[in-house]
Design a protein around this motif. Sequence first.
Motif, PDB file in Angstrom:
ATOM      1  N   LYS A  95       0.595  -1.290  -0.175  1.00 50.60           N
ATOM      2  CA  LYS A  95      -0.157  -0.012   0.108  1.00 50.60           C
ATOM      3  C   LYS A  95       0.833   1.171   0.098  1.00 50.60           C
ATOM      4  CE  LYS A  95      -4.047   2.227   2.410  1.00 50.60           C
ATOM      5  NZ  LYS A  95      -3.609   3.280   2.419  1.00 50.60           N
ATOM      6  N   SER A  96       1.830   1.058   0.672  1.00 50.49           N
ATOM      7  CA  SER A  96       2.897   2.408   0.769  1.00 50.49           C
ATOM      8  C   SER A  96       3.656   2.652  -0.382  1.00 50.49           C
ATOM      9  CB  SER A  96       3.847   2.346   2.141  1.00 50.49           C
ATOM     10  OG  SER A  96       4.778   1.215   1.726  1.00 50.49           O
ATOM     11  N   ILE A  97       3.972   1.302  -1.020  1.00 56.82           N
ATOM     12  CA  ILE A  97       4.481   1.458  -2.581  1.00 56.82           C
ATOM     13  C   ILE A  97       3.603   2.317  -3.597  1.00 56.82           C
ATOM     14  CG2 ILE A  97       5.488   0.336  -4.348  1.00 56.82           C
ATOM     15  CD1 ILE A  97       6.470  -1.883  -2.261  1.00 56.82           C
ATOM     16  N   VAL A  98       2.664   1.714  -3.578  1.00 53.37           N
ATOM     17  CA  VAL A  98       1.311   2.342  -4.435  1.00 53.37           C
ATOM     18  C   VAL A  98       1.197   3.510  -4.295  1.00 53.37           C
ATOM     19  CG1 VAL A  98      -1.108   2.039  -5.175  1.00 53.37           C
ATOM     20  CG2 VAL A  98       0.464  -0.177  -4.666  1.00 53.37           C
ATOM     21  N   GLU A  99       1.199   4.098  -3.101  1.00 53.01           N
ATOM     22  CA  GLU A  99       0.660   5.437  -2.770  1.00 53.01           C
ATOM     23  C   GLU A  99       1.712   6.501  -3.381  1.00 53.01           C
ATOM     24  OE1 GLU A  99       0.510   5.420   1.570  1.00 53.01           O
ATOM     25  OE2 GLU A  99      -1.537   4.914   1.622  1.00 53.01           O
ATOM     26  N   ASN A 100       2.818   6.037  -3.724  1.00 49.15           N
ATOM     27  CA  ASN A 100       3.863   6.999  -4.222  1.00 49.15           C
ATOM     28  C   ASN A 100       3.240   7.560  -5.844  1.00 49.15           C
ATOM     29  OD1 ASN A 100       6.345   8.430  -4.684  1.00 49.15           O
ATOM     30  ND2 ASN A 100       6.820   6.744  -6.193  1.00 49.15           N
ATOM     31  N   TYR A 101       2.121   6.385  -6.338  1.00 45.08           N
ATOM     32  CA  TYR A 101       1.813   6.771  -7.690  1.00 45.08           C
ATOM     33  C   TYR A 101       0.356   7.145  -7.600  1.00 45.08           C
ATOM     34  CZ  TYR A 101       6.197   4.245  -8.437  1.00 45.08           C
ATOM     35  OH  TYR A 101       7.448   3.645  -8.555  1.00 45.08           O
ATOM     36  N   THR A 102      -0.144   7.039  -6.650  1.00 45.74           N
ATOM     37  CA  THR A 102      -1.522   7.165  -6.476  1.00 45.74           C
ATOM     38  C   THR A 102      -2.096   8.551  -5.584  1.00 45.74           C
ATOM     39  OG1 THR A 102      -2.128   5.863  -4.637  1.00 45.74           O
ATOM     40  CG2 THR A 102      -2.353   5.011  -6.803  1.00 45.74           C
ATOM     41  N   LEU A 103      -0.752   9.385  -5.217  1.00 42.94           N
ATOM     42  CA  LEU A 103      -1.002  10.400  -4.296  1.00 42.94           C
ATOM     43  C   LEU A 103      -1.901   9.967  -3.011  1.00 42.94           C
ATOM     44  CD1 LEU A 103      -0.607  11.498  -7.457  1.00 42.94           C
ATOM     45  CD2 LEU A 103      -1.203  13.764  -5.981  1.00 42.94           C
ATOM     46  N   GLN A 104      -1.567   8.922  -2.538  1.00 41.99           N
ATOM     47  CA  GLN A 104      -2.354   8.396  -1.076  1.00 41.99           C
ATOM     48  C   GLN A 104      -3.802   8.305  -1.477  1.00 41.99           C
ATOM     49  OE1 GLN A 104      -1.124  10.510   2.222  1.00 41.99           O
ATOM     50  NE2 GLN A 104       1.214  10.031   1.802  1.00 41.99           N
ATOM     51  N   THR A 105      -4.294   8.169  -2.587  1.00 45.64           N
ATOM     52  CA  THR A 105      -5.772   7.875  -2.881  1.00 45.64           C
ATOM     53  C   THR A 105      -5.757   6.443  -2.769  1.00 45.64           C
ATOM     54  OG1 THR A 105      -5.788   9.723  -4.277  1.00 45.64           O
ATOM     55  CG2 THR A 105      -7.308   8.129  -4.663  1.00 45.64           C
ATOM     56  N   GLU A 106      -6.916   5.855  -2.442  1.00 44.17           N
ATOM     57  CA  GLU A 106      -7.542   4.489  -2.340  1.00 44.17           C
ATOM     58  C   GLU A 106      -7.652   4.237  -3.749  1.00 44.17           C
ATOM     59  OE1 GLU A 106      -7.763   2.486   0.005  1.00 44.17           O
ATOM     60  OE2 GLU A 106      -7.032   3.899   1.755  1.00 44.17           O
ATOM     61  N   TYR A 107      -6.926   3.094  -3.964  1.00 44.04           N
ATOM     62  CA  TYR A 107      -7.038   2.453  -5.324  1.00 44.04           C
ATOM     63  C   TYR A 107      -8.368   1.557  -5.724  1.00 44.04           C
ATOM     64  CZ  TYR A 107      -4.528  -1.439  -2.776  1.00 44.04           C
ATOM     65  OH  TYR A 107      -4.242  -2.401  -1.716  1.00 44.04           O
ATOM     66  N   LYS A 108      -8.472   1.287  -6.939  1.00 46.16           N
ATOM     67  CA  LYS A 108      -9.608   0.612  -7.149  1.00 46.16           C
ATOM     68  C   LYS A 108      -9.231  -0.894  -7.414  1.00 46.16           C
ATOM     69  CE  LYS A 108     -12.611   2.650 -10.353  1.00 46.16           C
ATOM     70  NZ  LYS A 108     -12.915   3.373 -11.603  1.00 46.16           N
ATOM     71  N   THR A 109      -8.233  -1.033  -8.065  1.00 49.44           N
ATOM     72  CA  THR A 109      -7.921  -2.410  -8.377  1.00 49.44           C
ATOM     73  C   THR A 109      -6.232  -2.420  -8.382  1.00 49.44           C
ATOM     74  OG1 THR A 109      -7.499  -2.276 -10.947  1.00 49.44           O
ATOM     75  CG2 THR A 109      -9.521  -2.739  -9.915  1.00 49.44           C
ATOM     76  N   LEU A 110      -5.816  -3.515  -7.925  1.00 50.29           N
ATOM     77  CA  LEU A 110      -3.964  -3.728  -7.675  1.00 50.29           C
ATOM     78  C   LEU A 110      -3.777  -5.083  -7.990  1.00 50.29           C
ATOM     79  CD1 LEU A 110      -1.201  -2.688  -7.083  1.00 50.29           C
ATOM     80  CD2 LEU A 110      -1.728  -3.340  -4.532  1.00 50.29           C
ATOM     81  N   VAL A 147      -1.940  -0.693 -11.253  1.00 46.48           N
ATOM     82  CA  VAL A 147      -2.823  -0.256 -10.249  1.00 46.48           C
ATOM     83  C   VAL A 147      -3.928   0.701 -11.287  1.00 46.48           C
ATOM     84  CG1 VAL A 147      -1.356   1.661  -9.680  1.00 46.48           C
ATOM     85  CG2 VAL A 147      -3.138   1.158  -8.200  1.00 46.48           C
ATOM     86  N   THR A 148      -5.085   0.738 -10.476  1.00 40.59           N
ATOM     87  CA  THR A 148      -6.017   1.486 -11.137  1.00 40.59           C
ATOM     88  C   THR A 148      -6.618   2.306 -10.010  1.00 40.59           C
ATOM     89  OG1 THR A 148      -6.669  -0.034 -13.191  1.00 40.59           O
ATOM     90  CG2 THR A 148      -8.075   1.898 -12.660  1.00 40.59           C
ATOM     91  N   PHE A 149      -6.836   3.622 -10.135  1.00 38.41           N
ATOM     92  CA  PHE A 149      -7.283   4.492  -9.246  1.00 38.41           C
ATOM     93  C   PHE A 149      -8.244   5.852  -9.827  1.00 38.41           C
ATOM     94  CE2 PHE A 149      -3.140   5.907 -10.257  1.00 38.41           C
ATOM     95  CZ  PHE A 149      -3.229   7.340  -9.983  1.00 38.41           C
ATOM     96  N   ASP A 150      -8.813   6.803  -8.999  1.00 41.13           N
ATOM     97  CA  ASP A 150      -9.541   7.851  -9.579  1.00 41.13           C
ATOM     98  C   ASP A 150      -8.507   8.888  -9.585  1.00 41.13           C
ATOM     99  OD1 ASP A 150     -12.027   6.399 -10.004  1.00 41.13           O
ATOM    100  OD2 ASP A 150     -12.755   6.776  -7.933  1.00 41.13           O
ATOM    101  N   GLY A 151      -8.622   9.782 -10.379  1.00 39.23           N
ATOM    102  CA  GLY A 151      -7.588  11.072 -10.400  1.00 39.23           C
ATOM    103  C   GLY A 151      -8.283  12.204  -9.974  1.00 39.23           C
ATOM    104  N   LYS A 152      -9.461  12.264  -9.392  1.00 39.98           N
ATOM    105  CA  LYS A 152     -10.081  13.568  -8.977  1.00 39.98           C
ATOM    106  C   LYS A 152      -9.022  14.422  -8.104  1.00 39.98           C
ATOM    107  CE  LYS A 152     -12.495  11.219  -4.961  1.00 39.98           C
ATOM    108  NZ  LYS A 152     -13.717  10.682  -4.548  1.00 39.98           N
ATOM    109  N   GLU A 153      -8.165  13.830  -7.397  1.00 39.50           N
ATOM    110  CA  GLU A 153      -6.953  14.580  -6.513  1.00 39.50           C
ATOM    111  C   GLU A 153      -6.088  15.402  -7.394  1.00 39.50           C
ATOM    112  OE1 GLU A 153      -7.466  14.806  -3.182  1.00 39.50           O
ATOM    113  OE2 GLU A 153      -9.034  13.410  -3.084  1.00 39.50           O
ATOM    114  N   LEU A 154      -5.971  14.930  -8.555  1.00 42.65           N
ATOM    115  CA  LEU A 154      -5.036  15.664  -9.535  1.00 42.65           C
ATOM    116  C   LEU A 154      -5.792  16.629 -10.034  1.00 42.65           C
ATOM    117  CD1 LEU A 154      -3.080  12.357 -10.954  1.00 42.65           C
ATOM    118  CD2 LEU A 154      -2.554  14.044  -9.048  1.00 42.65           C
TER     119      LEU A 154
END
Length: 656
Positions: free
Chosen positions: A488-503, A522-529
């Motif tokens: 989770k901490s590795i993925v957060e570097n690329y998702t800006l600590q947003t919860e991911y949809k799939t991993l 990883v797939t996530f929503d980009g609304k934080e960007l």
Amino acid sequence: MKQNHKTLAFTIVTFLNTILLFAQDYSFKNYNWDEKQTTFTIPEQYKNENEVILDRTTKVEIVVVDKTAKQYYLVHEKIYINADDAIERNNKVYIPFNQNETVLVNKVRVILKNGKVINLDKKDIKEEIDEERGVKYNYFAIDGLEKGAVLEKLLVIEEFPELNGKTFYMQDEHPIANINFELIHPSYLSFKVKGYNGLKEATLDDKKIDKKTIIALSENNIPGLDDDEKYSNWASNAKIFRYKLDANQYTGAKNLYNYKEFATNFYERMNGETDKKQEKAIETFCKSIPKSEDAQEQIWNIENKIKKTITYNRYIDTKGNIDQIIKTKQANQSDIIKLYSAVFKFFKIENNTVFTSSRYKVPFDKEFESYENLNDILFYFPTIKKFLTPTEMEYRMPLIPAHLAHNNGLFIKEKIFAGVGMGIGEVNFIEIPGVEITHDVMEITIDFTKDLENPTINNKITFGGYAAFNFQGIKDFASAEEYKTILKSIVENYTLQTEYKTLTIQNDGIDFIGKKPFILDVTFDGKELIQKAGTNYLFAVGQTIGKQMELYQEHKRMLPVEIDYPHSYLRKIKIILPEGVSVKNTEKFVMDYKTIIDNKTEAAFISNFKNNKNEIVIENKEYYNIMNYNLDKFDEYKAVINAAADFNKIVIILNK
């Protein structure tokens, strides 16, 4: 192989014991600091420094006492403290506790700016426990340090003689106003010495002490050399002094502790006769190793089997016989080398045993034969030109500890003469896997077609080589819950600590190290960007590549660049837009930074884009082909490093 080095040293010591029938004391037995000195004159050039070593005196003396050869080591330092960080750095003085050492003198005092002297004694000794290693440390707790104070330390140790090679650093992170070093030894012995990086020549004096020779050197005003500069190798650039015993005029022995002798002795130790019991144990063990026609895969299988079966501990007692190593499933350094060698012989795999040292601690100088450089071991396979580390359990071929590569080493190979095997040693270079191994690919798709304010982002990252190694082994050493948290901490570097949809994760675990890349998808929503600004949408597209290293130099760069290993990145970003949406600021995607050495591009960050109707495709390449960049190329190198960080800050403007 530390124990064997000491065995060789004992040969010299035994001779010393028989040649001298009278007892000697070490010459600095009555050495002491000046009790009356309670004020210090700080040279003008150092008055604004945070910390200065005003004086450092080091003496090493080899003597015979009660028919036993010993070594006495003295260090006397006066340190000027002139900043809060210097106070914090020096508020503990650790007391040596090695098994082969006896502390004879350990004195510490503080001289305050007003001349007041604070002497430390036993009541000031505290205990500290390293919970991770289970080791206790004793230290002087220095109370009363203040700006303008001088910390004075005097230490004398009795220890086992270090004759086969020793390095002393004559430069420090902080300036040294005055430094003096002496190596004192019986006059019938000769030592080979060498200084590095502009160190003055040592002088020789055989008159000052009867039947003793003093090898001495002194320097003044040695500048501080920052040991915290990123991408550098402090040890290979600092002023250092090295020595080793070279000759004994009583026996006529010359070129002592040479690599030819070491190679011969090592080969004989590793290739003694084996009985039927050992041969049967080797055969049974080897039958459990998967067979392969591919040489690299076969060696990988051997390494994997041994590392998963045998527990390595450098400091346990030797088992000696291979059947005992296999039975107990334990091995020290000589045992593990013996086991690997026997298995390679069973499979008829040509190999060299390679002795080397960390390039970040004691760089291997092929012109100065010293056993100090023979502390770490690798195997080399000439047919596939790859290395293997037998003692680092988490590595798998072709990866080896980076600090042992890009360095020289003593390669010992078997040669058969008239049917008799011999060990032949030759110094060669240890190559490190290049950019074709540590190559990362990032494929990012950003889809705005369903929601301009919340794009769907998919990021598939393929990590290769050392980058993959950093992740793959975690699974086997962490619990399932810990591993989930780490991922989770590795993925957060690329998702800006947003919860991911799939991993999804592929090729995690030791069984894939050196074989397959580590893949994170990883797939996530980009609304934080996204940030709305009137009728426009600001999209921080650069942040999808993750946080990037920035290299800024507050002070003038002192050290040339040296990186751990060559590596490269390929990033592809596809932005899919709905009909009627225009984009501004895409010119920011065009970047071109290069480091050119000898008319060849050795490091670069190159980025460009294409606009295809409703798609924008960005591609950038970043690579570092070589490991060393001279100081005059630092600005070019820094520009390449910082280009990725600048890309990370790119924001485009979407208008509907």
